[in-house]
Write a protein that holds these residues in place. Structure first.
Motif, PDB file in Angstrom:
ATOM      1  N   SER A  44     -48.276   6.413 -11.937  1.00 40.28           N
ATOM      2  CA  SER A  44     -46.862   6.057 -11.876  1.00 40.28           C
ATOM      3  C   SER A  44     -46.629   5.212 -10.629  1.00 40.28           C
ATOM      4  O   SER A  44     -47.175   5.488  -9.562  1.00 40.28           O
ATOM      5  N   GLN A  45     -45.831   4.176 -10.753  1.00 37.27           N
ATOM      6  CA  GLN A  45     -45.587   3.295  -9.619  1.00 37.27           C
ATOM      7  C   GLN A  45     -44.253   3.594  -8.950  1.00 37.27           C
ATOM      8  O   GLN A  45     -43.800   2.841  -8.108  1.00 37.27           O
ATOM      9  N   ASN A  46     -43.607   4.693  -9.340  1.00 34.95           N
ATOM     10  CA  ASN A  46     -42.322   5.039  -8.744  1.00 34.95           C
ATOM     11  C   ASN A  46     -42.576   5.787  -7.447  1.00 34.95           C
ATOM     12  O   ASN A  46     -42.773   6.999  -7.439  1.00 34.95           O
ATOM     13  N   ASN A  47     -42.581   5.061  -6.330  1.00 38.42           N
ATOM     14  CA  ASN A  47     -42.909   5.657  -5.040  1.00 38.42           C
ATOM     15  C   ASN A  47     -41.719   5.673  -4.090  1.00 38.42           C
ATOM     16  O   ASN A  47     -41.873   5.982  -2.932  1.00 38.42           O
ATOM     17  N   LYS A  48     -40.524   5.339  -4.574  1.00 35.47           N
ATOM     18  CA  LYS A  48     -39.371   5.247  -3.686  1.00 35.47           C
ATOM     19  C   LYS A  48     -38.928   6.635  -3.265  1.00 35.47           C
ATOM     20  O   LYS A  48     -38.742   7.527  -4.098  1.00 35.47           O
ATOM     21  N   LYS A  49     -38.753   6.832  -1.972  1.00 31.82           N
ATOM     22  CA  LYS A  49     -38.330   8.117  -1.445  1.00 31.82           C
ATOM     23  C   LYS A  49     -36.803   8.214  -1.519  1.00 31.82           C
ATOM     24  O   LYS A  49     -36.109   7.219  -1.356  1.00 31.82           O
ATOM     25  N   PRO A  50     -36.277   9.402  -1.748  1.00 31.46           N
ATOM     26  CA  PRO A  50     -34.823   9.542  -1.749  1.00 31.46           C
ATOM     27  C   PRO A  50     -34.263   9.324  -0.343  1.00 31.46           C
ATOM     28  O   PRO A  50     -34.949   9.562   0.654  1.00 31.46           O
ATOM     29  N   ASN A  51     -33.003   8.901  -0.278  1.00 32.07           N
ATOM     30  CA  ASN A  51     -32.364   8.626   1.005  1.00 32.07           C
ATOM     31  C   ASN A  51     -31.830   9.939   1.570  1.00 32.07           C
ATOM     32  O   ASN A  51     -30.926  10.560   0.992  1.00 32.07           O
ATOM     33  N   ASN A  52     -32.371  10.352   2.716  1.00 34.14           N
ATOM     34  CA  ASN A  52     -31.986  11.618   3.332  1.00 34.14           C
ATOM     35  C   ASN A  52     -30.967  11.424   4.446  1.00 34.14           C
ATOM     36  O   ASN A  52     -30.786  12.319   5.259  1.00 34.14           O
ATOM     37  N   GLN A  53     -30.297  10.283   4.489  1.00 35.50           N
ATOM     38  CA  GLN A  53     -29.400  10.008   5.611  1.00 35.50           C
ATOM     39  C   GLN A  53     -28.271  11.029   5.704  1.00 35.50           C
ATOM     40  O   GLN A  53     -27.941  11.492   6.788  1.00 35.50           O
ATOM     41  N   ARG A  54     -27.697  11.410   4.581  1.00 38.12           N
ATOM     42  CA  ARG A  54     -26.595  12.377   4.618  1.00 38.12           C
ATOM     43  C   ARG A  54     -27.068  13.712   5.177  1.00 38.12           C
ATOM     44  O   ARG A  54     -26.369  14.344   5.965  1.00 38.12           O
ATOM     45  N   ARG A  55     -28.235  14.141   4.746  1.00 34.31           N
ATOM     46  CA  ARG A  55     -28.741  15.431   5.229  1.00 34.31           C
ATOM     47  C   ARG A  55     -29.055  15.354   6.718  1.00 34.31           C
ATOM     48  O   ARG A  55     -28.806  16.288   7.463  1.00 34.31           O
ATOM     49  N   ARG A  56     -29.623  14.215   7.144  1.00 30.02           N
ATOM     50  CA  ARG A  56     -30.010  14.062   8.545  1.00 30.02           C
ATOM     51  C   ARG A  56     -28.785  14.011   9.465  1.00 30.02           C
ATOM     52  O   ARG A  56     -28.806  14.544  10.555  1.00 30.02           O
ATOM     53  N   THR A  57     -27.751  13.324   9.018  1.00 33.28           N
ATOM     54  CA  THR A  57     -26.610  13.122   9.899  1.00 33.28           C
ATOM     55  C   THR A  57     -25.532  14.179   9.675  1.00 33.28           C
ATOM     56  O   THR A  57     -24.491  14.123  10.309  1.00 33.28           O
TER      57      THR A  57
END
Length: 60
Positions: A44-57
């Protein structure tokens, strides 16, 4: 002098033979690799990571 010239030609012949042998080995390796890849399952070529900005901030 003849022996020196003879060594030079034999050295050139040896270099050509070595180069030919090396090219043959590379060709053999390439053929082997293609055979291995043709039987390999596709990944599978779907390697995009989810955006954790909300959780981090802390979110809003």
């Amino acid at each position: 002098m003849e022996t020196n010239d003879q060594k030079k030609t034999s050295l050139a012949d040896a270099a050509k033979a070595l180069l030919a042998k090396k090219k043959q080995q590379q060709a053999d390796q390439k053929n082997g690799q293609f055979a291995d890849k043709s039987t390999k399952a596709l990944k599978s070529q779907n390697n995009k990571k989810p955006n954790n900005q909300r959780r981090r901030t802390g979110g809003s």
